[in-house]
Design a protein around this motif. Structure first.
Motif, short mmCIF file in Angstrom:
data_model
loop_
_atom_site.label_atom_id
_atom_site.label_comp_id
_atom_site.label_asym_id
_atom_site.label_seq_id
_atom_site.Cartn_x
_atom_site.Cartn_y
_atom_site.Cartn_z
N GLY A 102 0.71 -1.23 -0.04
CA GLY A 102 0.07 0.06 0.13
C GLY A 102 0.73 1.26 0.05
N HIS A 103 1.87 1.27 0.79
CA HIS A 103 2.84 2.40 0.66
C HIS A 103 3.46 2.66 -0.46
CE1 HIS A 103 2.63 1.84 5.34
NE2 HIS A 103 2.28 3.00 5.24
N LEU A 112 -3.90 5.77 -5.60
CA LEU A 112 -4.33 6.67 -4.05
C LEU A 112 -5.36 5.87 -3.09
CD1 LEU A 112 -4.06 8.78 -2.09
CD2 LEU A 112 -5.87 10.08 -3.13
N PHE A 113 -6.43 5.49 -3.81
CA PHE A 113 -7.33 5.03 -3.19
C PHE A 113 -7.44 3.56 -2.77
CE2 PHE A 113 -9.59 8.83 -4.89
CZ PHE A 113 -10.05 9.36 -3.55
N PRO A 114 -6.95 2.73 -3.84
CA PRO A 114 -6.48 1.38 -3.49
C PRO A 114 -5.37 1.08 -2.64
CG PRO A 114 -6.79 1.73 -5.88
CD PRO A 114 -7.01 2.84 -5.25
N ALA A 115 -4.23 1.91 -2.86
CA ALA A 115 -3.22 1.89 -1.74
C ALA A 115 -3.86 2.37 -0.06
CB ALA A 115 -2.29 3.27 -2.11
N LEU A 116 -4.62 3.30 -0.10
CA LEU A 116 -5.28 4.00 1.45
C LEU A 116 -5.97 2.40 1.83
CD1 LEU A 116 -6.07 7.40 1.05
CD2 LEU A 116 -4.09 6.57 1.93
N ALA A 182 9.77 5.65 1.37
CA ALA A 182 10.47 5.60 2.53
C ALA A 182 9.65 4.74 3.54
CB ALA A 182 11.14 6.73 3.14
N ALA A 183 8.60 5.31 3.56
CA ALA A 183 7.48 4.47 4.38
C ALA A 183 7.54 2.84 4.01
CB ALA A 183 6.22 5.06 4.26
N GLY A 184 7.30 2.74 2.77
CA GLY A 184 7.34 1.51 2.19
C GLY A 184 8.38 0.39 2.92
N ILE A 185 9.60 1.04 2.71
CA ILE A 185 10.73 0.59 2.94
C ILE A 185 11.09 0.09 4.59
CG2 ILE A 185 13.33 0.65 3.11
CD1 ILE A 185 13.39 2.35 0.28
N GLY A 186 10.32 1.04 5.24
CA GLY A 186 10.17 1.00 6.79
C GLY A 186 9.41 -0.20 6.91
N MET A 187 8.44 -0.29 6.48
CA MET A 187 7.47 -1.58 6.55
C MET A 187 8.28 -2.95 6.24
SD MET A 187 4.53 -2.43 7.91
CE MET A 187 5.25 -3.79 8.68
N ALA A 188 9.02 -2.67 5.08
CA ALA A 188 9.66 -3.99 4.52
C ALA A 188 10.84 -4.40 5.64
CB ALA A 188 10.07 -3.86 3.30
#
Length: 437
Positions: A102-103, A112-116, A182-188
């Motif tokens: 999602g991030h 945008l909406f599928p990601a949220l 960066a947010a997606g990398i944090g979750m990874a």
């Protein structure tokens, strides 16, 4: 605390780190990176929609509010799915994976909406079972459990503190997509840590433990525990009605009625209003180790009545924070003059101290009292308290310019005091019943 956990607590007999099972460090780091990703997206979302996508402020606020509500309502259903079908470990991995994708999907305007939706639903699967695994590292009568949830809560706030600094800076200076990436990398990173150290985490509840709960002799105890949880969560809703104003009305107070000017090296500077929002997570990070050390020195018997009374004390302290703002409003006067920033600083110090007495202890009680067969769903119910409290706080915030500020803050103080009285009465009642046996 009645449930036997022999089948779940093997990790607690392994080597420890800082006196706790090493699995706590794994869960701490996993949650910290998950919060880094979640709050990183949250810090950018409104700016992204208004400045990059060209959405109106009203449309952006509606989308932001709906996303936030879904993110804290979905844990109830995510917990149900974990209990009935997936199990705790698979739910954490699936939920974290959904959040990560999602991030990354936020990098595309069309998604945008599928990601949220992915992030909100993934959060619902991820949070409840991960929080339960913290308590499952310990036996029911292990006093370290309450301290473990305090440390875990510190990880949540560490991620929340770092997210705006990293993701926000990347998004504003180098492009919004860099911040979301960066947010997606944090979750990874959080997922990698979690999956790499599964051997240190508690096993899934055994069928024998679930079957033992179905015995007729245990059912009355389960009903009593569920009743305690429902009442406790209802009181947390009242606590959050006052607490959640810290990011809403208090932000307006800081911007409009706080003197933020300082003199540094002979230069007159103005502290950005947004910086005051970092006080709360910073104080949690600094204050949690101190509180844990104080509680350990007292050698307190961490029974249910004792923990409920601790939560009551936290609500009283939070009420004191709001009474500080009543005094600040009276000092500001009807003309709305700016007052010293020390008022807000005192408010955040007291509010954070109260929070540390309420939220981690509440997490401990949910994990300890919830029946095994729907423990994740019960933990999801804990997050519905945040959803309802935030919703009620939002309705209350609509009257900020309608009633005097002193009366507004007094209402918040009254709400938390009612919660304090009910929690204290619950603890006293349970203790008197236990003494009579």
């Amino acid at each position: 605390m009645t449930r036997a956990r022999a089948s779940e607590s093997a990790p607690q007999r392994a080597r420890t780190l800082f006196g706790h099972p090493r699995g706590l460090t794994v869960l701490f780091a996993t949650q910290m990176w998950a919060e880094f990703s979640f709050f990183g997206l949250q810090a950018l979302l409104v700016y992204y929609m208004t400045k990059h996508l060209g959405f109106s402020q009203s449309k952006s606020s509606v989308i932001y509010g709906a996303y936030g509500a879904a993110a804290f309502f979905s844990p109830f259903f995510g917990g149900l799915i974990a209990d009935r079908w997936l199990g705790r470990t698979k739910a954490v991995i699936l939920g974290g994976t959904m959040m990560m994708f999602g991030h990354f999907a936020m990098a595309s305007e069309a998604l945008l909406f599928p990601a949220l939706v992915l992030v909100a639903l993934g959060n619902g699967l991820f949070i409840p079972p991960l929080a339960l695994q913290v308590g499952s590292l310990y036996a029911d009568d292990d006093p370290r459990k309450a301290y473990a949830y305090s440390a875990y809560y510190m990880g949540i706030n560490l991620g929340g503190l770092l997210a705006p600094l990293v993701c926000g800076t990347l998004g504003e200076l180098y492009g919004w997509h860099w911040g979301f990436t960066a947010a997606g990398i944090g979750m990874a990173i959080g997922l990698i840590i979690y999956c790499s150290y599964l051997r240190l985490l508690p096993r899934e509840p055994s069928r024998g433990a679930v079957a033992a709960e179905a015995r007729a002799s245990v059912i009355p105890i389960i009903r009593k525990n569920v009743s305690i949880l429902l009442l406790m969560i209802a009181m947390v809703v009242l606590f959050r009605v006052g607490y959640e104003q810290s990011g809403n009305v208090i932000a307006l107070w800081v911007a409009d009625r706080t003197d933020r000017s300082i003199t540094l090296l002979g230069l007159g500077l103005t502290i950005p209003a947004t910086w005051f929002q970092s006080i709360n997570p910073l104080l949690i990070i600094l204050g949690t180790p101190v509180l844990i050390r104080v509680w350990k020195r007292r050698n307190a018997n961490e029974t249910v009545p004792h923990l409920l009374r601790r939560m009551a004390i936290g609500c009283v302290i939070a009420s004191a924070a709001l009474l500080v703002m009543v005094a600040a409003a009276l000092a500001s006067g009807p003309e709305g003059s700016r007052v010293s920033s020390l008022w807000v600083l005192a408010y955040f110090v007291l509010l954070t101290l109260g929070e540390l007495f309420v939220i981690p202890v509440g997490l401990t009680l949910v994990e300890s009292l919830a029946p095994i067969r729907f423990a994740s769903m019960a933990m999801g119910g804990w997050y519905i308290a945040k959803f309802l409290g935030s919703l009620l706080a939002g309705f209350m915030g609509a009257y900020w310019l309608v009633i005097p500020p002193s009366a507004f803050f007094a209402l918040g103080a009254a709400s938390t005091l009612v919660a304090a009285g009910c929690l204290y009465s619950m603890g006293r009642f349970l203790r008197s019943n236990a003494d009579q046996r």
